[in-house]
Write a protein that holds these residues in place. Structure first.
Motif, short mmCIF file in Angstrom:
data_model
loop_
_atom_site.label_atom_id
_atom_site.label_comp_id
_atom_site.label_asym_id
_atom_site.label_seq_id
_atom_site.Cartn_x
_atom_site.Cartn_y
_atom_site.Cartn_z
N CYS A 145 0.70 -1.28 -0.06
CA CYS A 145 -0.13 0.16 -0.02
C CYS A 145 0.95 1.30 -0.04
N ARG A 177 -9.98 -0.13 4.61
CA ARG A 177 -10.36 0.40 3.23
C ARG A 177 -11.54 0.16 2.70
N VAL A 195 -3.70 -3.02 -8.62
CA VAL A 195 -4.39 -2.11 -9.31
C VAL A 195 -3.70 -1.79 -10.63
N GLY A 196 -4.27 -1.66 -11.91
CA GLY A 196 -3.49 -1.32 -12.98
C GLY A 196 -4.14 -1.98 -14.20
N GLU A 197 -3.37 -2.25 -15.19
CA GLU A 197 -3.87 -2.79 -16.47
C GLU A 197 -2.66 -3.36 -17.14
N CYS A 217 -9.29 -2.44 -11.73
CA CYS A 217 -9.06 -0.78 -12.39
C CYS A 217 -8.90 0.15 -11.17
N ASP A 218 -9.29 -0.28 -9.98
CA ASP A 218 -9.02 0.58 -8.85
C ASP A 218 -9.37 -0.20 -7.54
N GLU A 219 -9.23 0.65 -6.25
CA GLU A 219 -9.19 -0.04 -4.95
C GLU A 219 -10.39 -0.92 -4.93
N TYR A 275 -2.56 -1.04 -3.08
CA TYR A 275 -1.77 -1.08 -4.25
C TYR A 275 -1.99 -2.67 -4.85
N GLU A 328 -3.41 3.73 0.88
CA GLU A 328 -4.35 3.15 -0.32
C GLU A 328 -3.53 1.81 -0.58
N TRP A 384 -5.68 -8.08 -12.70
CA TRP A 384 -5.56 -6.32 -12.82
C TRP A 384 -6.88 -6.10 -12.25
N HIS A 411 -14.97 3.00 1.56
CA HIS A 411 -15.50 2.86 0.39
C HIS A 411 -17.12 2.32 0.69
#
Length: 801
Positions: free
Chosen positions: A177, A260, A199-201, A223-225, A184, A182, A221, A264
């Protein structure tokens, strides 16, 4: 047949009851429609099942004479009583008080306190009592029916203990994180396909090059948290592990995942059957408050400590280095926060590899140390929840209570005014000096053996005080113990038998678990947090140990040898410079002492002796130092050299070599000094070389201290600790508040300005501090015994050399 249900051959709804065998993973009680329901998540050979037990009420005991005052008139539907053929330790009859819910029991406890009425065993949770009263620990056979909702819910009426092998699926989890928390990535490794959710692509397989080697990492992958958390939730549903492993996995990883998800507005449903990750006390995220239904969480740090492993630092990188010979896949593990963020932004393949490597290191440590097996055996022995670490008092209660009830007693209430403290273990004044041929003779499990031999037992104390002296065994401080069916000595005998069986079967984890439990018995009886605490019990163990050690010394010295030290259960015997066959002498002394104990206890007290002195080690060279600036011998501090058959081994006890608050230089110098001392090599020249190298700056790399903050620096009440001062300076110099947070690694030096963080020194290194405060305390004991008057040259003279 294992069981019958729609998922198993031979299921027939008309057959009742049916038998369900499984391994109990988690336990709980829930309130449903005004009723208390016990819930056990168990693993069967065919998968997880939730077992429910109804009509098991929260309960306590009270004296029968107090029932009328205690119960509120008109509340019979919520709280009711029943007379029992049991009595308290004050020999008065008792009633059982049953409550419909846990809330009712809490109100009952409060009312009893207001009225000054003693309640007994009110702290035993119903889900624990149901099992321990039936001697059920880890593996169980439940009798009942599958619920109409399906094969994953079983309603039981009875349970009994069993022994079985049910494979459990374990997975190591680790998160990475940002410095602000946050997420990762999440790594998963073990009884599953290794993968990292990040997180990513990109591609589903990443390639990382490290030290010239290519590493492939399977990734998923997100796209977000939020997507990351949902992916983890799906993974738990698909893989469905029984055990989660990690490093600070509860206090960091699971705590952060929960926070976390809450950030959300989510519930992270990673428990069995869709139950969310939760905490029994929301703002206290610790192993004992974790609520993760059907999954056992084992933290590597906690379980290594529980198994009595010792390391200078329990940081993953350090432990992996010592146990596995490898470390983290990152350049600076002591200061990795910024590096992880950089990798997340610039090199996700390297981050994924680092994340997965941490998971694998934890997994490999558990495999190397067999900690999962150790945790299983501990649960099997004590009846504690699988995965519960510590809890020696609870383990004692689980072992003792069912036998106590069958003997006609309930446990006492906690003492409001405890008696005096019991004395500690025996420590003899040492005879300092440099010796050849010192034997160490140890009593095998001394305190458990004393309990077993002299019938020391809480129930036995109650009976013994009211019996004629001829029918009891005298203890200390007024204690007398009944010879009639003692409970604790029989439990010790059972444990000792289990340990011998484990040794014969080369079951190391079981042997270690039994040893730890046996050795904890005295500590429990001596703890004021235990309801069975009585200073006469603990004193009858420790003072008997004193008597045994003094007698052993006298018997050995009557044979013409000198005892130079004794500590709790160990006797150090000097044979003289020309010892002949030292090991044969040691075994002869052991045989003599053991024979005399057997004869004396049988003839004088009519007791069977379970004391057993063993030959533990022959030190070819041995050094017992004096206290600093004194001629008096020290205690619990010595250095010895022995031959293990392959090499000469130096043993340091209580010396700077084994303390984490000494510099690497101090440790290296101390080891080399004693090696040279025992090899009769020149010490003065070596000391001069070290002094010269120190003041010339050649040893600066060995002057750095490494410590982690145990809490945020703002929470330290005293700022005098050097690493705390250095941490405050580091935060000030960098403007990074995270460097002062709990768990932050602090590297610092002592300069003319005191402790300062490495890389941010305002003053030159204070070499006088290192010589006077780090090296001189190591040098003085050796120089004193050799009568060497060494004078420091000092920086000014050294500069002229």
């Amino acid at each position: 047949m294992e069981l019958s249900s729609p998922c198993y051959p031979g299921f027939n709804e008309s057959l009742a009851p049916i038998l369900l065998r499984g391994r109990v993973l988690t336990r709980a009680n829930v309130q449903r429609s005004g009723d208390t329901v016990l819930e056990y998540l168990i693993k069967t050979v065919n998968g997880p099942v939730k077992v429910e037990v109804h009509n098991q009420r929260p309960m306590a005991f009270c004296h029968s004479d107090d029932v009328e005052r205690l119960l509120v008139e008109g509340a019979e539907t919520e709280v009711w009583s029943h007379p029992l053929e049991l009595q308290s330790f004050s020999r008065q009859p008792v009633h059982a008080i049953y409550c419909r819910t846990g809330l009712m029991l809490k109100r009952l406890v409060n009312r009893a306190q207001e009225l000054g009425i003693a309640l007994y065993e009110a702290d035993i949770k119903p889900e624990q009592r149901f099992l321990i009263e039936r001697f059920v620990a880890l593996d169980a056979e439940f009798f009942g029916h599958f619920d109409s909702s399906g094969p994953s819910r079983f309603v039981a009426s009875r349970v009994r203990a069993t022994s079985q092998h049910i494979p459990l699926k374990a997975v190591s989890l680790d998160i990475e994180c940002s410095m602000s928390g946050e997420l990762y990535s999440i790594g998963l490794y073990g009884d599953c396909e290794p993968k990292v959710i990040i997180v990513g692509e990109g591609e589903t397989e990443l390639t990382c090059h490290r030290d010239g080697v290519e590493h492939k990492v399977a990734v998923e992958w997100a796209c977000d948290e939020v997507a990351l958390l949902l992916s983890l939730q799906r993974w738990f549903m698909e893989v469905d592990p029984d055990i989660l492993l990690g490093w600070a996995v509860v206090t960091f990883d699971l705590s952060l995942l929960w926070r976390r998800a809450k950030h959300h507005g989510m519930r992270l449903c990673i428990g069995r059957f869709g139950k969310p990750l939760a905490w029994k006390v929301e703002d206290k995220h610790r192993p004992e408050t974790l609520d993760l239904s059907g999954r056992v969480v084992l933290d590597g740090i906690d379980w290594l400590k529980a198994a009595f492993y010792q390391f200078d630092s329990f940081a993953l990188d350090r432990v992996a280095g010592e146990l596995l010979g490898e470390g983290k896949a990152i350049h600076n593990p002591d200061d990795r926060g910024e590096e992880i963020t950089r990798l997340f932004r610039e090199d996700k393949a390297a981050l994924a590899y680092y994340n997965l490597t941490d998971c694998r290191l934890v997994w490999d440590i558990f495999q190397k140390t067999d900690l999962i097996h150790f945790a299983l055996e501990r649960a099997r022995l004590t009846g504690l929840e699988f995965g519960r670490v510590g809890a020696s008092i609870a383990a004692f209660n689980h072992l003792y209570l069912p036998h106590l009830h069958r003997a006609g007693f309930v446990a006492p209430a906690m003492q409001t005014v405890p008696g005096p403290d019991s004395p500690g273990g025996y420590v003899m004044d040492s005879v300092p000096g440099l010796y050849r041929n010192v034997l160490v003779l140890d009593y095998k499990s001394l305190y458990p053996s004393i309990i077993r031999t002299f019938l020391i037992d809480p129930k036995g104390l109650v009976l013994g005080l009211s019996e004629p002296e001829a029918m009891s065994v005298e203890g200390f401080r007024g204690a007398r113990f009944s010879r009639q069916s003692p409970i604790l000595p029989k439990l010790v005998a059972t444990l000792a038998s289990r340990r011998e069986e484990a040794k014969a079967n080369q079951n190391g984890p079981m042997s270690q678990a039994v040893k730890i439990i046996m050795n904890s018995l005295y500590g429990v009886l001596g703890s004021r947090g235990c309801v069975f605490h009585d200073y006469r019990l603990a004193s009858s163990i420790t003072l008997r140990g004193h008597e045994i050690m003094r007698t052993t010394k006298a018997w050995i010295e009557a044979e013409g040898f000198q005892v130079i030290y004794g500590d709790t259960d160990s006797t150090f015997v000097w044979l003289g410079d020309e010892a002949g066959n030292a090991k044969a002498t040691g075994r002869a002394l052991v045989d003599m002492v053991n024979q005399r104990w057997r004869e004396q206890l049988r003839e004088d007290k009519g007791l069977e002796c379970f004391l057993e002195l063993e030959f533990e080690r022959h030190f070819e060279q041995f050094f017992m130092p004096t206290l600093r600036h004194s001629t008096e011998g020290s205690k619990k501090r010595y250095v010895g050299l022995y031959d293990n058959g392959n090499e000469k081994v130096l043993v340091f006890k209580g010396m700077e070599q084994v303390r984490s608050d000494w510099s690497p230089l101090a440790r290296r110098v101390q080891y080399e000094l004693y090696r040279r001392l025992f090899q009769q090599e020149n010490l003065t020249e070596y000391v001069q070389e070290v002094e010269k190298s120190l003041y010339s700056g050649e040893l600066d790399d060995e002057l750095v201290f490494h410590k982690r903050l145990k809490r945020d620096i703002s929470q330290y009440t005293a700022k005098s600790a050097p690493h705390v001062k250095a941490a405050a300076l580091l935060v000030s110099a960098t403007g990074d508040a995270n460097r002062g947070k709990r768990g932050a690694a602090i590297r610092y030096l002592f300069t003319k300005a005191g402790a300062e963080p490495l890389g941010f020194q305002s003053q030159p290194i204070d070499y006088d501090y290192y010589y006077d405060r780090q090296l001189l305390p190591i040098l003085e004991p050796i120089l004193a015994v050799l009568k060497i008057n060494y004078q420091k040259s000092g920086a000014e003279q050294l500069l002229l050399i």
